[in-house]
Write an enzyme that holds these catalytic residues in place. Structure first.
Site, PDB file in Angstrom:
ATOM      1  N   SER A 139       1.475  -0.251  -7.371  1.00  0.00           N
ATOM      2  CA  SER A 139       2.359   0.779  -6.830  1.00  0.00           C
ATOM      3  C   SER A 139       3.799   0.390  -7.119  1.00  0.00           C
ATOM      4  O   SER A 139       4.132  -0.800  -7.170  1.00  0.00           O
ATOM      5  CB  SER A 139       2.161   0.919  -5.317  1.00  0.00           C
ATOM      6  OG  SER A 139       3.150   1.781  -4.767  1.00  0.00           O
ATOM      7  N   TYR A 152       1.254  -2.011   3.113  1.00  0.00           N
ATOM      8  CA  TYR A 152       0.940  -1.471   1.790  1.00  0.00           C
ATOM      9  C   TYR A 152       1.772  -2.157   0.711  1.00  0.00           C
ATOM     10  O   TYR A 152       1.241  -2.614  -0.309  1.00  0.00           O
ATOM     11  CB  TYR A 152       1.192   0.032   1.791  1.00  0.00           C
ATOM     12  CG  TYR A 152       0.818   0.732   0.504  1.00  0.00           C
ATOM     13  CD1 TYR A 152      -0.507   1.042   0.225  1.00  0.00           C
ATOM     14  CD2 TYR A 152       1.788   1.094  -0.427  1.00  0.00           C
ATOM     15  CE1 TYR A 152      -0.859   1.689  -0.952  1.00  0.00           C
ATOM     16  CE2 TYR A 152       1.453   1.736  -1.599  1.00  0.00           C
ATOM     17  CZ  TYR A 152       0.127   2.034  -1.858  1.00  0.00           C
ATOM     18  OH  TYR A 152      -0.206   2.669  -3.039  1.00  0.00           O
TER      19      TYR A 152
END
Length: 254
Positions: A139, A152
């Site tokens: 990501s 995350y």
């Protein structure tokens, strides 16, 4: 030879492992590899379209003991992959003071520890075969902090370095390991954070109060766009690319 023919020649009857094939980027990636003739072994809890899979493996990536056994059985059955594509991921969304230990561990277990087990299970086969590659979907949040996304961001940073380290260790065997780092992509994870019908436009415009830039290309990515990049980076068309983090986010983290 056209690029499409090159890809089909490379992938005909090759085994490709893809996690998170139930929806989103994983499903799009499975469809594209299958269309190229690959035998896709897909991993997920639920499957919305198993027709594109050579074999579906129902599993919970947060159950590491069970996962380790499943992977060992696949390897011993002669189903080691030519490509390992790590797509599955979860989001725990809350401020640091509100996150529970359970949320933190769940995010890291699925997003990083499970990937460790997949890489480890395939490691010796990659070394012996001296062919194929690993692609992990990380990501852009691995390098750009986001409010309420501590678990995350940290897990994606961890799995990024895990994949790059695997690339360094396997380079002498000709195995390439790369990371695709998506930005906002039209998946259930993304839409689950939207408050109303203006969610997409809000993401494109950015959130000044959250120190989050918008998207210069003025659009949210589709799973197919990510899958195209995954197929290319995994293939021999990208034969001299390894240990790279490739951000595909429309310029959001330039």
């Amino acid at each position: 030879m056209s690029l499409d023919k090159q890809l089909k020649a490379e992938y005909q009857d090759k085994i490709v492992w893809i996690t998170g094939v139930g929806q989103g980027i994983g499903l799009s990636t499975a469809k594209q590899f299958s269309a190229l003739g690959a035998k896709v072994i897909g991993f997920d809890k639920h499957f919305s379209d198993a027709s594109v899979l050579y074999k579906s493996v129902q599993c919970d990536l947060s159950n590491l003991l069970e996962l380790e056994q499943i992977l060992a059985e696949l390897i011993s059955s002669g189903l080691a992959p030519y490509n390992l594509i790590n797509v599955a991921g979860v989001l725990e969304y809350d401020s640091i003071d509100a996150l529970t230990t359970e949320q933190w561990l769940h995010c890291h277990t699925v997003n990083c520890s499970a990937v460790f087990l997949f890489i480890q299970a395939c490691y010796n086969n990659f070394k012996q075969n001296k062919a194929g590659s690993i692609v992990t979907v990380g990501s852009n949040a691995a390098q750009t902090p986001r409010q309420k996304m501590a678990a995350y961001c940290a897990s994606k940073a961890a799995v990024t370095q895990l994949t790059l380290t695997a690339g360094l260790e396997l380079a002498n065997y000709g195995i390439r390991c790369n990371v695709i780092a998506p930005g906002s992509t039209l998946t259930p994870m993304q839409t689950g954070m939207w408050q109303d019908d203006s969610g997409a436009q809000n993401v494109i415009d950015g959130f000044a109060k959250e120190y989050k830039l918008g998207i210069p290309l003025q659009k949210i990515a589709t799973p197919d766009e990510m899958a195209h990049s995954i197929v290319f980076i995994a293939s021999n068309l990208s034969s001299h690319t390894t240990m790279q983090v490739i951000a595909i986010d429309g310029g959001a983290t330039f």
